[in-house]
Design an enzyme around this catalytic site. Structure first.
Site, short mmCIF file in Angstrom:
data_model
loop_
_atom_site.label_atom_id
_atom_site.label_comp_id
_atom_site.label_asym_id
_atom_site.label_seq_id
_atom_site.Cartn_x
_atom_site.Cartn_y
_atom_site.Cartn_z
N MET A 128 0.81 -1.23 0.00
CA MET A 128 0.00 0.00 0.00
C MET A 128 0.84 1.28 0.00
SD MET A 128 -2.69 -1.78 0.15
CE MET A 128 -2.80 -3.52 0.54
N CYS A 129 2.05 1.18 -0.57
CA CYS A 129 2.94 2.36 -0.61
C CYS A 129 3.24 2.88 0.79
CB CYS A 129 2.34 3.48 -1.47
SG CYS A 129 2.12 3.03 -3.18
N VAL A 130 3.30 1.96 1.75
CA VAL A 130 3.68 2.35 3.13
C VAL A 130 4.74 1.34 3.59
CG1 VAL A 130 2.82 3.03 5.41
CG2 VAL A 130 1.26 3.05 3.46
#
Lengths: 77, 421
Positions: free
Chosen positions: B373-375
């Site tokens: 999730m781009c985290v």
């Protein structure tokens, strides 16, 4: 097809040439072995999408098991 | 009273069979579906206007109406987030672009620092990492707690009189946790530091009041708020926007470019126009106005109340199965309506979970997102290693979902737990 997508296809094929058949988990754990080909996000979505396209083309087979999907490079290809 | 079943009918994507199966769309944290009203607003532009709008452009009838409607849309967004003036609303492509504009243009010296957190979406972190690398400034990271919540004392520790700006995610796209933004703003302002809040996952779900929070900048992606793709909003306090330099220059940002003695001297327009170089995404802007109208008509409090019910049912249902590790706080009241999880057994990759629900259910396709999730930093922090292909599955809900869909999902998740090692 962009080079990026082409490389994702080459990535999953290169992995399956080394270990065939393989689960998704095994495939994604091996992407480090091919850093020039497996260039997408480390979450592996690009490799899976490329794999699904190869299933549609009859290059790979994919079967559900209790360990998730097992991917098989068909030898006649 | 909102008739939610009527709302659902505005989203034709959900009224189709796809590959012979009905769709349960649980990927709204990535992209919200679009109601008819939004496409109609866009269609109106493309079908009946199709002209240039904006500062100093075409003044003929079609251009004038385009300009008028885009400014009306700006006013709608102004009210939506309770900004003081439409001059504080800048159209961008998305929240990422807004964060990049601020990171690239905020005055920053080597002896100053920027504070952000490990829970940021890469878009809230990397623009500031890049800028700090260029200026030699320190990038300080506040670690989120394992459940995605924050201890304000950690901000007290990291923020000092040399802090220029704090980039902070208001609601996480990974854990769903809603952060204590007001507290962080208070601490930051005590040190004269500015705050930019990433409201991409907050503004579509709860009432965002930038004036009550007193945040200096805020970014929104309209595509997560039932609006079109390719349009976002950067909010900034007017006096700050006046001081900032622009990221892009060219047409539409100019009052005049004087030519004298073989030299040019540009004179730029005031905010917001000085930040909107070139022809704009007029169709998208009209769609954004319609999206905001749509959400306002339902009422943000009604949306929040519905999502709290979803959040509770989803969270408690997944917890009860006892087969999945859940990211984020266990109190549904601290979350938006999303749950990220992964099988405790660790035998199955997150991509397989997503594919199982996408492909192998007899009657439905339950559409979720898998990955990091781009985290990535937060996942490394809590022991999930993206480089080993580890990640999570995210089910994220919105106004068109139903309790029945959650029940179907939980039933299928229970079945799924039985068929994995």
């Amino acid at each position: 097809m962009s080079d990026f997508r082409k490389r994702s296809t080459e990535c999953i094929l290169a992995i399956l040439e080394k270990k065939n058949p393989a689960t998704t988990k095994e495939i994604l754990a091996m992407t480090d072995l091919f850093p020039d080909l497996c260039v997408g996000c480390s979450s592996g979505g690009d490799v899976i999408l490329a794999g699904k396209e190869l299933v549609d083309k009859g290059v790979l087979e994919r079967e559900w098991t209790s360990k998730g999907f097992v991917w098989n490079l068909l030898t006649e290809n | 009273m909102v008739v939610w079943s009527r709302i659902r009918k505005d989203f034709p994507v959900l009224n189709q069979l796809y590959e012979g199966k009905s769709l349960i769309y649980f990927d709204s944290a990535c992209m919200a579906l679009k109601p008819i009203q939004v496409w109609e607003a866009m269609e109106y532009y493309y079908k009946y206007l199709g002209a240039c709008g904006g500062a100093g452009r075409s003044t003929h009838s079609l251009g004038a109406e385009t300009s008028l409607l885009t400014e009306q849309a700006r006013q709608k967004v102004t009210s939506f987030i309770n900004a003081e003036s439409p001059n504080e609303i800048i159209w961008t492509r998305n929240a990422t672009e807004g964060l990049n504009i601020i990171a690239a243009t905020i005055p920053l010296t080597k002896d100053e620092n920027v504070v952000t957190t490990t829970l940021e979406h890469h878009s809230g972190m990397l623009p500031f990492y890049k800028r700090c690398t260029e200026t030699g400034s320190e990038l300080r990271l506040v670690e989120a707690k394992e459940d995605g919540t924050f201890d304000p004392a950690d901000f007290e520790e990291k923020i000092d009189d040399k802090t220029k700006i704090v980039s902070f995610v208001h609601a996480s796209n990974l854990t769903g946790s809603v952060a204590p933004l007001e507290e962080v703003v208070r601490i930051s302002h005590e040190h004269d530091a500015l705050v930019i809040s990433d409201d991409a996952q907050f503004a579509p779900h709860q009432k965002l009041d930038v004036r009550a929070i007193d945040v200096d900048f805020s970014v929104i992606s309209i595509h997560k708020a039932v609006g079109p793709t390719g349009i976002g909003v950067l909010y900034g306090k007017y006096e700050l926007l006046e001081e900032l330099d622009m990221f892009l220059v060219g047409g539409d940002v100019i009052e005049d470019v004087v030519y004298e003695n073989n030299k040019i001297t540009p004179k730029y327009l005031p905010p917001p126009h000085k930040f909107e170089a070139g022809l704009q995404n007029y169709g998208g802007i009209l769609g954004a106005g319609a999206a905001v109208d749509y959400l306002e008509k339902i009422g943000m409090d009604n949306i929040h109340n519905l999502e709290q019910k979803f959040s509770r049912k989803l969270l408690e249902g997944v917890l009860e199965l006892d087969k999945f590790e859940i990211m984020g706080p266990m109190d549904y009241k601290q979350r938006t309506a999303l749950v990220s999880f992964r099988p405790k057994s660790d035998s199955v990759n997150h991509n397989d979970v997503v594919e199982y629900f996408n492909e192998l259910l007899p009657q439905h396709k339950i559409l979720m997102r898998g990955g990091n999730m781009c985290v990535h930093p937060f996942q490394y922090q809590i022991g999930i290693n993206p480089r080993k292909g580890e990640g999570v599955v995210r089910a994220s809900l919105y106004i068109y979902n139903t309790m029945e869909e959650i029940e179907i999902f939980l039933g299928e998740l229970e079945n799924f737990a039985k068929v994995i090692d």
